[in-house]
Design an enzyme around this catalytic site. Structure first.
Site, PDB file in Angstrom:
ATOM      1  N   ASP A   8       9.363  -1.304  13.567  1.00 20.55           N
ATOM      2  CA  ASP A   8       8.312  -1.050  14.426  1.00 20.55           C
ATOM      3  C   ASP A   8       8.551   0.147  15.422  1.00 20.55           C
ATOM      4  O   ASP A   8       9.749   0.392  15.298  1.00 20.55           O
ATOM      5  CB  ASP A   8       7.547  -2.387  14.881  1.00 20.55           C
ATOM      6  CG  ASP A   8       8.448  -2.876  16.201  1.00 20.55           C
ATOM      7  OD1 ASP A   8       9.564  -2.410  16.020  1.00 20.55           O
ATOM      8  OD2 ASP A   8       8.046  -3.906  16.712  1.00 20.55           O
ATOM      9  N   HIS A   9       7.815   0.187  16.630  1.00 17.67           N
ATOM     10  CA  HIS A   9       8.048   1.182  17.404  1.00 17.67           C
ATOM     11  C   HIS A   9       9.300   0.857  18.266  1.00 17.67           C
ATOM     12  O   HIS A   9      10.127   1.796  18.722  1.00 17.67           O
ATOM     13  CB  HIS A   9       6.868   1.320  18.489  1.00 17.67           C
ATOM     14  CG  HIS A   9       6.441   0.170  19.099  1.00 17.67           C
ATOM     15  ND1 HIS A   9       5.834  -0.921  18.648  1.00 17.67           N
ATOM     16  CD2 HIS A   9       6.743  -0.388  20.198  1.00 17.67           C
ATOM     17  CE1 HIS A   9       5.484  -1.741  19.026  1.00 17.67           C
ATOM     18  NE2 HIS A   9       6.213  -1.718  20.137  1.00 17.67           N
ATOM     19  N   CYS A  65      12.664  -4.876  14.118  1.00 21.62           N
ATOM     20  CA  CYS A  65      11.670  -4.843  15.239  1.00 21.62           C
ATOM     21  C   CYS A  65      12.514  -5.100  16.572  1.00 21.62           C
ATOM     22  O   CYS A  65      13.797  -5.061  16.401  1.00 21.62           O
ATOM     23  CB  CYS A  65      10.447  -5.839  14.849  1.00 21.62           C
ATOM     24  SG  CYS A  65      11.009  -7.554  14.983  1.00 21.62           S
ATOM     25  N   THR A  67      13.246  -8.031  18.183  1.00 21.55           N
ATOM     26  CA  THR A  67      14.083  -9.162  17.888  1.00 21.55           C
ATOM     27  C   THR A  67      14.329  -9.543  16.635  1.00 21.55           C
ATOM     28  O   THR A  67      15.180 -10.384  16.155  1.00 21.55           O
ATOM     29  CB  THR A  67      13.161 -10.318  18.698  1.00 21.55           C
ATOM     30  OG1 THR A  67      11.908 -10.643  17.905  1.00 21.55           O
ATOM     31  CG2 THR A  67      12.885 -10.320  20.005  1.00 21.55           C
ATOM     32  N   GLY A  68      13.547  -8.996  15.631  1.00 20.15           N
ATOM     33  CA  GLY A  68      13.552  -9.286  14.190  1.00 20.15           C
ATOM     34  C   GLY A  68      12.617 -10.612  13.812  1.00 20.15           C
ATOM     35  O   GLY A  68      12.532 -10.893  12.587  1.00 20.15           O
ATOM     36  N   HIS A  98      24.406 -17.687  -0.098  1.00 19.93           N
ATOM     37  CA  HIS A  98      23.731 -19.077  -0.511  1.00 19.93           C
ATOM     38  C   HIS A  98      22.212 -18.786  -0.611  1.00 19.93           C
ATOM     39  O   HIS A  98      21.564 -19.958  -0.992  1.00 19.93           O
ATOM     40  CB  HIS A  98      24.377 -20.072   0.650  1.00 19.93           C
ATOM     41  CG  HIS A  98      25.447 -20.247   0.591  1.00 19.93           C
ATOM     42  ND1 HIS A  98      26.142 -21.317   1.588  1.00 19.93           N
ATOM     43  CD2 HIS A  98      26.630 -19.725   0.073  1.00 19.93           C
ATOM     44  CE1 HIS A  98      27.254 -21.268   1.113  1.00 19.93           C
ATOM     45  NE2 HIS A  98      27.625 -20.547   0.169  1.00 19.93           N
ATOM     46  N   ASN A  99      21.497 -18.023   0.039  1.00 18.68           N
ATOM     47  CA  ASN A  99      19.931 -17.945  -0.025  1.00 18.68           C
ATOM     48  C   ASN A  99      19.597 -17.138  -0.807  1.00 18.68           C
ATOM     49  O   ASN A  99      18.103 -16.785  -0.803  1.00 18.68           O
ATOM     50  CB  ASN A  99      19.556 -17.673   1.411  1.00 18.68           C
ATOM     51  CG  ASN A  99      20.223 -18.890   2.553  1.00 18.68           C
ATOM     52  OD1 ASN A  99      20.913 -18.256   3.519  1.00 18.68           O
ATOM     53  ND2 ASN A  99      19.742 -20.103   2.345  1.00 18.68           N
ATOM     54  N   ARG A 109      16.873  -4.998  19.847  1.00 19.33           N
ATOM     55  CA  ARG A 109      17.254  -5.384  21.289  1.00 19.33           C
ATOM     56  C   ARG A 109      18.366  -6.610  21.314  1.00 19.33           C
ATOM     57  O   ARG A 109      18.584  -6.744  22.451  1.00 19.33           O
ATOM     58  CB  ARG A 109      15.700  -5.946  21.932  1.00 19.33           C
ATOM     59  CG  ARG A 109      14.813  -4.756  22.095  1.00 19.33           C
ATOM     60  CD  ARG A 109      13.353  -5.324  22.508  1.00 19.33           C
ATOM     61  NE  ARG A 109      12.677  -4.217  22.486  1.00 19.33           N
ATOM     62  CZ  ARG A 109      11.288  -4.199  22.446  1.00 19.33           C
ATOM     63  NH1 ARG A 109      10.677  -5.713  22.469  1.00 19.33           N
ATOM     64  NH2 ARG A 109      10.261  -3.253  22.722  1.00 19.33           N
ATOM     65  N   ARG A 132      24.505 -24.527  -7.502  1.00 17.36           N
ATOM     66  CA  ARG A 132      23.988 -25.401  -6.524  1.00 17.36           C
ATOM     67  C   ARG A 132      22.987 -24.789  -5.710  1.00 17.36           C
ATOM     68  O   ARG A 132      22.025 -25.178  -5.091  1.00 17.36           O
ATOM     69  CB  ARG A 132      24.702 -26.366  -5.654  1.00 17.36           C
ATOM     70  CG  ARG A 132      25.658 -25.631  -4.779  1.00 17.36           C
ATOM     71  CD  ARG A 132      26.521 -26.502  -4.296  1.00 17.36           C
ATOM     72  NE  ARG A 132      27.171 -26.174  -3.012  1.00 17.36           N
ATOM     73  CZ  ARG A 132      28.279 -25.453  -2.934  1.00 17.36           C
ATOM     74  NH1 ARG A 132      28.815 -25.099  -4.257  1.00 17.36           N
ATOM     75  NH2 ARG A 132      28.860 -24.724  -2.050  1.00 17.36           N
ATOM     76  N   HIS A 133      23.319 -23.466  -5.365  1.00 18.61           N
ATOM     77  CA  HIS A 133      22.444 -22.601  -4.306  1.00 18.61           C
ATOM     78  C   HIS A 133      21.173 -22.287  -5.072  1.00 18.61           C
ATOM     79  O   HIS A 133      20.099 -22.044  -4.324  1.00 18.61           O
ATOM     80  CB  HIS A 133      23.261 -21.759  -3.810  1.00 18.61           C
ATOM     81  CG  HIS A 133      24.586 -21.673  -3.080  1.00 18.61           C
ATOM     82  ND1 HIS A 133      24.448 -22.727  -1.992  1.00 18.61           N
ATOM     83  CD2 HIS A 133      25.697 -21.627  -3.238  1.00 18.61           C
ATOM     84  CE1 HIS A 133      25.758 -22.993  -1.596  1.00 18.61           C
ATOM     85  NE2 HIS A 133      26.560 -22.514  -2.354  1.00 18.61           N
TER      86      HIS A 133
HETATM   87  C1  RB5 Z   1       7.346  -5.291  20.385  1.00 22.69           C
HETATM   88  O1  RB5 Z   1       7.260  -5.250  21.652  1.00 22.69           O
HETATM   89  C2  RB5 Z   1       8.220  -6.583  19.807  1.00 22.69           C
HETATM   90  O2  RB5 Z   1       7.313  -7.616  20.347  1.00 22.69           O
HETATM   91  C3  RB5 Z   1       8.438  -6.646  18.400  1.00 22.69           C
HETATM   92  O3  RB5 Z   1       9.179  -5.240  18.207  1.00 22.69           O
HETATM   93  C4  RB5 Z   1       9.280  -7.665  17.704  1.00 22.69           C
HETATM   94  O4  RB5 Z   1      10.127  -8.171  18.735  1.00 22.69           O
HETATM   95  C5  RB5 Z   1       8.492  -8.838  17.475  1.00 22.69           C
HETATM   96  O5  RB5 Z   1       8.649 -10.005  16.868  1.00 22.69           O
END
Ligand code: RB5
Length: 142
Positions: A8-9, A65, A67-68, A98-99, A109, A132-133
């Site tokens: 994303d941005h 993004c 936080t992901g 495993h997954n 960030r 097993r996985h």
């Molecule tokens: C964007 O500000 C932020 O919310 C997005 O990149 C992400 O972290 C959402 O989970």
């Protein structure tokens, strides 16, 4: 490996660096956007990438993004997508071993480029252990 990538941005600023890392590890990288850092909604890109990965079962995806979290929540709505939010090489290695995760997510960030490089290496160098996985992975989908 063919790897689709989208951000994303919030993570647009590191996309080219991450593409370089993935290419240097021998992967074919396909960029699904965005093409600039204008504000976008992360689910739009998570859904686009998830459809691409499901259509090409040998491929993997990478979603970034802030936080992901938003990317992984959105991608995991797709049956057949196992999106893992990873913070370091160990979580990336386990997500594959495993997954059998097929989409890697992390937060721009949250992790720096050095950690991103080690996450990508671990992801690309680790294969699913099966056994097993595999039974457990089958149980993920209801
Ligand atoms: C964007 O500000 C932020 O919310 C997005 O990149 C992400 O972290 C959402 O989970």
């Amino acid at each position: 490996m063919k790897i689709y990538i989208a951000t994303d941005h919030a993570a647009f600023c590191i996309k080219e660096d991450v593409k370089k890392i993935l290419t240097s590890l021998g992967n074919e990288v396909i960029d699904l956007g965005p093409t600039n850092d204008d504000r976008v909604d992360y689910p739009d890109f998570a859904h686009k990438l998830s459809v691409a990965v499901l259509e090409d079962s040998s491929s993997h995806g990478l979603l970034i993004c802030g936080t992901g979290i938003g990317m992984s929540l959105s991608a995991n709505k797709h049956i057949g997508i196992r999106a893992a939010l990873c913070h370091d090489a160990y979580t990336a290695q386990m997500a594959r071993a495993h997954n059998d995760a097929n989409v890697l997510c992390f937060g721009q960030r949250v992790v720096g480029l050095g950690t991103i490089e080690s996450i990508c290496k671990a992801w690309c160098q680790t294969t699913f252990e099966g056994g097993r996985h595999a039974d457990r992975v089958e149980k993920i989908e209801l």
